[in-house]
Write a protein that holds these residues in place. Structure first.
Motif, PDB file in Angstrom:
ATOM      1  N   LEU A 267       1.377  -4.375   2.425  1.00  0.00           N
ATOM      2  CA  LEU A 267       0.817  -3.077   2.825  1.00  0.00           C
ATOM      3  C   LEU A 267      -0.623  -3.002   2.342  1.00  0.00           C
ATOM      4  O   LEU A 267      -0.877  -2.940   1.134  1.00  0.00           O
ATOM      5  N   SER A 268      -1.555  -3.031   3.292  1.00  0.00           N
ATOM      6  CA  SER A 268      -2.941  -2.824   2.900  1.00  0.00           C
ATOM      7  C   SER A 268      -3.132  -1.370   2.475  1.00  0.00           C
ATOM      8  O   SER A 268      -2.245  -0.534   2.654  1.00  0.00           O
ATOM      9  N   HIS A 269      -4.330  -1.076   1.972  1.00  0.00           N
ATOM     10  CA  HIS A 269      -4.551   0.286   1.471  1.00  0.00           C
ATOM     11  C   HIS A 269      -4.507   1.320   2.592  1.00  0.00           C
ATOM     12  O   HIS A 269      -4.202   2.483   2.345  1.00  0.00           O
ATOM     13  N   SER A 270      -4.798   0.909   3.794  1.00  0.00           N
ATOM     14  CA  SER A 270      -4.694   1.855   4.912  1.00  0.00           C
ATOM     15  C   SER A 270      -3.262   1.938   5.423  1.00  0.00           C
ATOM     16  O   SER A 270      -2.864   2.953   6.003  1.00  0.00           O
ATOM     17  N   GLN A 271      -2.478   0.908   5.202  1.00  0.00           N
ATOM     18  CA  GLN A 271      -1.101   0.912   5.706  1.00  0.00           C
ATOM     19  C   GLN A 271      -0.128   1.631   4.780  1.00  0.00           C
ATOM     20  O   GLN A 271       0.948   2.042   5.228  1.00  0.00           O
ATOM     21  N   SER A 272      -0.497   1.786   3.522  1.00  0.00           N
ATOM     22  CA  SER A 272       0.430   2.425   2.581  1.00  0.00           C
ATOM     23  C   SER A 272       0.440   3.942   2.720  1.00  0.00           C
ATOM     24  O   SER A 272       1.055   4.636   1.902  1.00  0.00           O
ATOM     25  N   ARG A 273      -0.212   4.465   3.731  1.00  0.00           N
ATOM     26  CA  ARG A 273      -0.081   5.902   4.060  1.00  0.00           C
ATOM     27  C   ARG A 273       0.321   6.072   5.516  1.00  0.00           C
ATOM     28  O   ARG A 273       0.082   7.119   6.117  1.00  0.00           O
ATOM     29  N   ARG A 274       0.916   5.076   6.087  1.00  0.00           N
ATOM     30  CA  ARG A 274       1.310   5.116   7.487  1.00  0.00           C
ATOM     31  C   ARG A 274       2.736   4.582   7.633  1.00  0.00           C
ATOM     32  O   ARG A 274       3.288   3.951   6.725  1.00  0.00           O
ATOM     33  N   ASP A 275       3.311   4.794   8.802  1.00  0.00           N
ATOM     34  CA  ASP A 275       4.666   4.297   9.047  1.00  0.00           C
ATOM     35  C   ASP A 275       4.600   2.822   9.447  1.00  0.00           C
ATOM     36  O   ASP A 275       4.884   2.454  10.583  1.00  0.00           O
ATOM     37  N   CYS A 276       4.215   2.021   8.489  1.00  0.00           N
ATOM     38  CA  CYS A 276       4.094   0.578   8.705  1.00  0.00           C
ATOM     39  C   CYS A 276       5.230  -0.151   7.979  1.00  0.00           C
ATOM     40  O   CYS A 276       5.459   0.092   6.782  1.00  0.00           O
ATOM     41  N   PHE A 277       5.886  -1.025   8.687  1.00  0.00           N
ATOM     42  CA  PHE A 277       6.845  -1.971   8.112  1.00  0.00           C
ATOM     43  C   PHE A 277       7.984  -1.296   7.336  1.00  0.00           C
ATOM     44  O   PHE A 277       8.511  -1.843   6.377  1.00  0.00           O
ATOM     45  N   GLY A 278       8.323  -0.083   7.744  1.00  0.00           N
ATOM     46  CA  GLY A 278       9.474   0.597   7.163  1.00  0.00           C
ATOM     47  C   GLY A 278       9.193   1.423   5.930  1.00  0.00           C
ATOM     48  O   GLY A 278      10.127   1.974   5.330  1.00  0.00           O
ATOM     49  N   LEU A 279       7.933   1.549   5.554  1.00  0.00           N
ATOM     50  CA  LEU A 279       7.611   2.341   4.361  1.00  0.00           C
ATOM     51  C   LEU A 279       8.132   3.769   4.488  1.00  0.00           C
ATOM     52  O   LEU A 279       8.672   4.337   3.526  1.00  0.00           O
ATOM     53  N   ASP A 280       7.960   4.350   5.659  1.00  0.00           N
ATOM     54  CA  ASP A 280       8.410   5.730   5.862  1.00  0.00           C
ATOM     55  C   ASP A 280       9.918   5.859   5.663  1.00  0.00           C
ATOM     56  O   ASP A 280      10.412   6.899   5.204  1.00  0.00           O
ATOM     57  N   LEU A 281      10.637   4.801   5.987  1.00  0.00           N
ATOM     58  CA  LEU A 281      12.102   4.865   5.862  1.00  0.00           C
ATOM     59  C   LEU A 281      12.529   4.866   4.397  1.00  0.00           C
ATOM     60  O   LEU A 281      13.470   5.552   4.012  1.00  0.00           O
ATOM     61  N   PHE A 282      11.826   4.084   3.562  1.00  0.00           N
ATOM     62  CA  PHE A 282      12.135   4.101   2.124  1.00  0.00           C
ATOM     63  C   PHE A 282      11.881   5.487   1.551  1.00  0.00           C
ATOM     64  O   PHE A 282      12.660   6.004   0.756  1.00  0.00           O
ATOM     65  N   LEU A 283      10.776   6.067   1.963  1.00  0.00           N
ATOM     66  CA  LEU A 283      10.437   7.397   1.445  1.00  0.00           C
ATOM     67  C   LEU A 283      11.427   8.430   1.969  1.00  0.00           C
ATOM     68  O   LEU A 283      11.797   9.362   1.247  1.00  0.00           O
ATOM     69  N   ARG A 284      11.836   8.275   3.199  1.00  0.00           N
ATOM     70  CA  ARG A 284      12.815   9.207   3.769  1.00  0.00           C
ATOM     71  C   ARG A 284      14.103   9.185   2.942  1.00  0.00           C
ATOM     72  O   ARG A 284      14.682  10.220   2.633  1.00  0.00           O
ATOM     73  N   GLU A 285      14.523   8.000   2.574  1.00  0.00           N
ATOM     74  CA  GLU A 285      15.744   7.885   1.768  1.00  0.00           C
ATOM     75  C   GLU A 285      15.551   8.461   0.374  1.00  0.00           C
ATOM     76  O   GLU A 285      16.502   8.894  -0.266  1.00  0.00           O
TER      77      GLU A 285
END
Lengths: 287, 426
Positions: A267-285
């Protein structure tokens, strides 16, 4: 829980962890450096926020913060603004348990509140309501990139900030400045007392910016190209803006990106605030 | 996925606030045997502690936005004594970069570039914001050969990409790498520019770095801070051909200081801290510029910066402390002498004694309130539940005691070992 006299109760409250069984859970999205007026669209994206808040029992219990994080973290326009918007959110939606999701310098502003609960009489209730903080790529130890941006800046008294970059937040995120603040004003780093609430860091470890790699386009291709360049100032493990050691420098590491992301993508610094590579799903859980 | 240890679980659950005048109920530990109130003295400061001088009345007012409502609270920490630094060591900054502001005439005549490693990163920031055309630049290599800029310099990124990525260099900034095959040595950069250009060189792969460390991270006017700088190439300690030092205030005012080489090869200087200028709160910049040669005899330059907090002694602890049990907890009322009104904060870590007889952290306590000039008080309170959960016995200690001027963002007092409540009997 004890009950003191009205003045202290009013100003400090009994700060117990919110009861989770019957909690009215909410989530707050706290942006990074910059003066935001529409962080939902301009910083996080609707897709990301909507995906994360699906994890709430009531998905309407969310707030996207819009403050001026060009200022020092303690500034009324930074932590003061954040405290005001969080307080309004807690009160208007009767939130009793709040997960705070921060990105980049937003983690420092929240850590200011957690570390200095006596600085502002609104802070204790906010801390009381916080369940934990999910800090996405927090700039906890600063960044050599801020050193580079500030290097050579000269204040021209007669003309204002003529030479170089003016942002107080960038000044603050120089590594030597963050070392000072961590040692004297902030908690949660090595050798310092623990924060009153858990601060969980998600660490970005690399940047992909190949035009042939579709993954490079998540979060914005041009941003990732820029972050690939800025890695010149950083150690081998970085998200293009922050070294991994800085992101992992306060609280606890939740995970390093490639441990859990789809396709083991960094996750680049711009991707760690976007729904990239399932990050949003971890946070959702997690909310 | 989050691995929550017992430690973090406990940390998350109790953050206690103590009422100001609750009655003692004598529940946990031996607190029931405490005298109603004990008049104590702060311990004598040790070397490395920060102690405020006599408070001054002459200080800019605290900002009107500062909160005036008193707040006091504490929270338990599940950390060992070894987890906490007794006192913070000043930060040591390191640099593999150098920079210089060059005027148009200087650039037209040719600016020497000390390059100690092939492939240096070159950043050019025209101060008028107009980007330089690489075609308008040329370099003269160490061998005397003149090379057009387009052949010597490889552009690194579109500046708009850098701004998008959050690297907001000043407008017009261009980034290049000096082609590695051109080697190292003294280059000369030439170009026609309409205004001054900040020339910044980063030698990321170089083993040569300049470090900078002050003897104290916090100072008041009149204090003397010792500044140490060292230029090293791996293990080799290098000598400088020139070295300058300056303390730069937030408003740009610079106070120079000299550094001299010591027996070990490091450089040191004494800085007399001047009176604060401009707004209080922002950190000052310590900067050292050095030139010399690395272990292979190649020219090297470095610039390093570090932070120094400069503030005014607007208050100090009077030294007297009233300790008493409150509703099964502990309350430490610290007397404060105030010179200039502000919101002042006290904080400390409460230690107790565990079953092995070792001092162990129990909780963090903080208190803040607005104090007018004269005598004041800040009371740290630790509640019964926190003490009972910790299960510690006396002696209790207050460690890492701090007094801060929250309105002016300055640490006034910091004492590693501040107070001992040694016995529990009157």
């Amino acid at each position: 829980m004890r009950h003191g006299s009205l003045p202290l109760m009013t100003l400090a409250g009994a700060l117990l962890l919110p009861g989770l069984a019957h909690a009215n859970v909410g989530v707050a999205f706290v942006h990074g450096t910059g003066k935001q007026t529409n962080a939902l669209a301009d910083y996080w994206t609707v897709a990301f926020v909507d995906s994360v808040r699906k994890g709430l029992p009531n998905p309407a219990n969310y707030v996207v913060i819009n403050c001026d994080f060009e200022q020092y973290m303690w500034d009324p326009e930074a932590a003061g603004c954040l405290a005001g918007q969080l307080t309004t959110f807690i009160n208007t939606r009767a939130i009793t348990s709040m997960v705070v999701i921060t990105h980049s310098n937003g983690g420092n502003v929240v850590r200011w509140i957690l570390s200095n609960p006596t600085y502002d009489s609104r802070y204790p209730k906010i801390i009381q309501t916080i369940k934990w903080v999910d800090a996405l790529a927090p700039s906890s130890l600063g960044t050599p990139l801020a050193n580079a941006v500030i290097a050579g800046n000269v204040f021209e008294k007669s003309l204002g900030w003529l030479l170089g970059y003016k942002s107080e937040a960038v000044t603050m995120q120089q590594t030597s400045h963050m070392a000072h603040y961590n040692a004297n004003w902030l908690y949660g780093t090595a050798g310092r007392p623990a924060l009153p609430r858990e601060f969980w860091a998600v660490v970005g470890t690399d940047v992909d910016s190949s035009p042939l790699d579709p993954d490079s386009y998540c979060g914005g291709y041009s941003l990732n190209v820029g972050l690939e360049t800025t890695q010149n100032w950083l150690s081998a493990c970085s998200d293009g803006f922050l070294e991994c050691s800085s992101q992992a420098g306060a609280g606890y590491v939740w995970f390093y990106d490639t441990e859990y992301t789809a396709g083991d993508e960094p996750l680049s610094h711009s991707q760690s605030r976007r729904d990239c590579f399932g990050l949003d799903l971890f946070l959702r859980e997690d909310v | 996925m989050k691995t929550r240890t017992l430690r973090t679980f406990l940390l998350g659950h109790v953050l206690a606030v103590i009422g100001p005048a609750a009655c003692y109920s004598g529940a946990p530990g031996d607190l029931g045997e405490l005298a109603p109130e004990r008049a104590l003295q702060l311990l004598a400061p040790a070397e490395g502690d920060l102690v405020a001088a006599a408070p001054t009345e002459d200080a800019p007012p605290a900002p009107p936005s500062i909160d005036r409502a008193p707040v006091s609270l504490s929270w338990p920490i599940d950390q060992d004594a070894s987890d906490l630094a007794e006192r913070p060591a000043p930060h040591r900054a390191d640099s593999r970069a150098w920079w210089q502001l060059a005027g148009p005439a200087e650039l037209a005549a040719g600016l020497p570039l000390a390059i100690s490693e092939p492939g240096a990163l070159l950043r050019l920031s025209p101060q008028d914001g107009a980007a330089l055309a690489v075609g308008g630049l040329e370099l003269v290599g160490p061998d005397g050969q003149t090379i057009p800029g387009a052949l010597a310099l490889t552009p690194l990124a579109d500046p708009t990409h850098l701004a998008d990525a959050g690297a907001a260099f000043s407008p017009g900034t261009s980034l290049f790498t000096l082609r590695p095959e051109l080697g190292a040595g003294t280059f000369t950069l030439r170009g026609q520019t309409s205004g001054p250009v900040l020339v910044y060189v980063l030698e990321r792969a170089s083993a040569t770095s300049l470090s900078l460390e002050p003897s104290s991270a916090i100072a008041v006017p009149g204090a003397r801070v010792r500044v140490t700088a060292a230029l090293r190439d791996g293990e080799a300690v290098l000598a400088a051909t020139s070295i300058t030092g300056a303390l730069i205030a937030p408003d740009g005012a610079a106070t120079s200081f000299t550094l001299a080489r010591g027996q070990g090869g490091d450089y040191a200087g004494e800085l007399d801290v001047p009176a604060p200028r401009g707004p209080l709160g922002p950190l000052y910049t310590l900067q050292v510029d050095i030139a010399g040669a690395n272990a292979r005899g190649l020219p090297v330059r470095r610039t390093v910066t570090n932070a120094l907090a400069v503030g005014l002694p607007t208050a100090r602890f009077a030294g007297t402390v009233a300790a008493r049990p409150v509703d099964g907890g502990l309350r430490f009322a610290l007397d404060v002498e105030v010179g200039a009104a502000s919101r002042f904060g006290a904080s400390a870590v409460l230690y107790g004694t565990n079953r092995r007889g070792d001092a162990q952290p129990i909780a963090v306590g903080q208190a803040a309130r607005w104090l007018e000039p004269g005598a004041g008080e800040l009371a740290l309170e630790f509640d019964a539940a926190t003490l009972a959960a910790a299960g510690m016995q006396p002696p209790y200690e207050l460690r890492d005691l701090q007094l801060t001027d929250q309105g002016r963002m300055h640490v006034l007092h910091r004492q590693a070992r501040a107070l001992t409540l040694a016995d529990t009997h009157p």
